[in-house]
Design an enzyme around this catalytic site. Sequence first.
Site, PDB file in Angstrom:
ATOM      1  N   ASP A 100      -1.664 -22.267   3.240  1.00 52.42           N
ATOM      2  CA  ASP A 100      -0.895 -23.690   3.700  1.00 52.42           C
ATOM      3  C   ASP A 100       0.303 -24.357   3.328  1.00 52.42           C
ATOM      4  OD1 ASP A 100      -2.080 -24.772   6.906  1.00 52.42           O
ATOM      5  OD2 ASP A 100      -1.108 -26.759   5.427  1.00 52.42           O
ATOM      6  N   GLU A 148       1.130 -22.694  10.134  1.00 46.83           N
ATOM      7  CA  GLU A 148       2.307 -23.067   9.063  1.00 46.83           C
ATOM      8  C   GLU A 148       1.455 -22.362   8.073  1.00 46.83           C
ATOM      9  OE1 GLU A 148       1.703 -25.621  10.364  1.00 46.83           O
ATOM     10  OE2 GLU A 148       0.441 -27.239   8.942  1.00 46.83           O
TER      11      GLU A 148
END
Length: 906
Positions: A768, A812
């Site tokens: 992430d 993301e």
Amino acid sequence: MKRTLSVVILLLLLGVAAALGTEFYDRSRSEARIMASVRQQFDERAARLRDDLRALQDLNGRLAAALAAAPGAEAGPFGSIAPGMARARPDIRSIVFVHKLRIEQVYPIAGNEPVIGLDYGLRPEFMAKISYMIQHRVAVIDGSTRLVQTGRTGLIFRVPIFDAPAGADGGYRGMTALTVDLENTLRRAGLIGPDAVFDVAIRSREEDRPAYGLFGEPGLFDRPHVQVSIVLPDATWELAAVPKDGLAYDPARAWLIRGMGASVTLALLLAVLYRRGVWWSRSGGIASRDGLASLRTLLLIATLAPMPLMVGLAGWLVFTASIQAVEDLERQQVDELADQLRDKVVDFFEVPRAAATFNAGQFKSGLVGLDRRDDLLRGFLLQLRQQPLLTLLSVGMADGGYLAAGRPPVGDERGLRILRADRSDGGVLRIDRVDDDNRPSTSAGTGNPRYDARTRPWFETALQARSLRWYPAYRYAIHDPGGLFEDMGMGMSVALRDEAGRLVGVLTADVALSQISRFLRAEMVRIGGIAFLAESGGALLASSGGEPIYHLEDGQVRRVLADQSESPEIRLLGARILHSERVMGRQSLEVEGRRYLARWQAIQLPDGPMLTIALALPESRYAEPAERALNRIGLLILGFWVFGVAAALLVAWWLSRPLLSLSRWAEELAGGGGQSSPSVRSPVREIVVLAHALDRMAERQRSHARELERQVAERTQALVEANQRLVGLSLTDGLTGLANRRHFDEVLAQEGDRSRRDRRPMSLLMLDVDWFKYYNDQFGHPAGDVVLCQVARVLLESVRRPGDLAARYGGEEFAVILPGLDVRAAQAMAERIRARVEALGIVHSHGLSGRVTISIGVAQMDLDDAHGAETLVGQADAALYRAKAGGRNRVETARPDAGPGEPAAS
């Protein structure tokens, strides 16, 4: 005519079906009667064998009980009981008492001299059963070895004697054993002999060991057979019986039934044709404008013309039978060569066993010792000169020192070497060349600077075993300057102890695996095949092509599996063996356009590992002689076919003239023309009728064509719409070019199933981008998309192994599937990915150190969890959450009991 033809075809089919059905019924009843007779006799005689085995075991058990009651004075009860046992059962070959692992009492002595004083600790072929007996404290029957006295296969009944009952602290004292000849025992039970109506095979199934044959042809278990099981304390014997050849179904009965069926069918056909007037015209005075003869009459005449083709059909049957005979011959020869190769490999491994047994006996008898090291080395060198297959004879000292004689397995130099390592100078391994008098001549340099024999696999195996034991394949740690010992080896080792039982060293006899490869290559050069030897788990030990059997990765040995070999033949055959899960088998292979016939079978080393020897031979080796014979048959068949075709062409030309105009009109019709009706005059009235029917068909064809065009347009439109929907189901993320979430889910499930099936590790990375929301707020979403693409490029450059998959998990967040990697390797890869992203230096005011960074969670799948893939995602996500909570820009590994974590914040 149509009805007559239908009746003829139906009669032919019914005649063939009736003959085959009658033959099948007769064969089934005959085989059922034979099998019932076999079962009745076999059950009775198998029960006899079961009772006989129990009687012998009970007899031995009573002797063991008497000796157990006389610790230290076993000779007295043994001398009084053993003669009575021999008189009660004259088929008993020997009765012995074994103290620990050494035979101390034997009856009768005459004929059993070879076993007096025998030490089972130096006979690994007996130790597997003995170890099982001691560990489980049960009586055993060993039928897998040959008797020392006679060399024939025998049954050894063993009963252990302990100083205290099960569960107490008393240790193993010894055992009683009696032996009988296996074949005599089976003959006594009536399972073999002239009055037996069956052939018998026996195999044994034991715990943690594949079934192995004890007696007879193992192939009997693959044929229809009668089977009986005999449950023993340590194993289950499976007995299979098939009728002897003389009791098989009589082929004369089959031919009698077929002949009767053909005769009845022919009679019925002639009767039907006669009643329907095939032999004369029944036109009833009906005139025809064109036809002078009926088509059925002309067809009957045409049928007579190709009669020579029937001879050709007979030739074809001969050809087919010849092909089958060639294939049978190929299989037979491959089986024979495979068995010969197996026997030679078994003899090869007999070399280190015999050497280790001999030298252990030398130590035990005091003929050699560690206090006379020069004499010990000279003995080792003499043995190496006599046995070129040996690589190393060595002794590892109790303090870690090392003394060995060996020959380099790598390179062209085969001069003998002496290897010494003394712990007093740090364990430096010194290597000297040897002259013809077996004395050190010149130094060959030094090897491993810190050699410690106690750390080697052969040393550890000997300490864990009671007796001479095979140790696993390992890489030599000699590290000589020329790399002449850069190889792997395996062999046997045994602990050496003084009279007080203290360890003084470990003796080994070792063969390099490259020696086995050279041996296989020499065998295969002679017959033009491919062979390899592998462990039961698939790891290669040797191959005739000399392909690598291991690789060094960061100083660690990575074994090469057969299904991963550089050789395409070995790779394919290795995969077939792995997936078959059978200890022996036969298959045909095709590799790069060449066909092979392959055979593999297991080799069980005495008290050691199970190996697999595989052989693949090109079919062309056996096909060429057969092809020459088949070519002659083919020429004969071709001659008959040419004659038949010529006759058929002559008849066809006469019949085809009135059909040519119909053919031309049909071609015009197919090209869109043919609007007018055909003008056909023929002596066959059916052809005239056919011409009028074709005219009507043409109109219908045009109507059908218009309908088909409409349907094609509809289907084309449907295909266009389906393709558009398929485009919508793309497996690639449009922004990053990585796999999308759907593709990730499919691959994760597939690789999870494969990892559980193959028992190979699989890890998962969850990534992430840290503080990504703030980055979007500061620079905008287009800039954020650029960051995601740069992270994706790092993943694509880092994940290069076949089978790995990098995917965009959402927003993301990214994921990487790593089949075949355990959690340590996956953690190392995750750290490299994290560092590369940080090294991009993308400015981020809210990020750590002012850069864009990522956090990564790592997890390894539990192979015993049925929902391992789903659990793996949760564990990796939990580890990612901890990475976020721990400060970001870091890698965290999942804990074994970790479940799904909280959503990872940016």
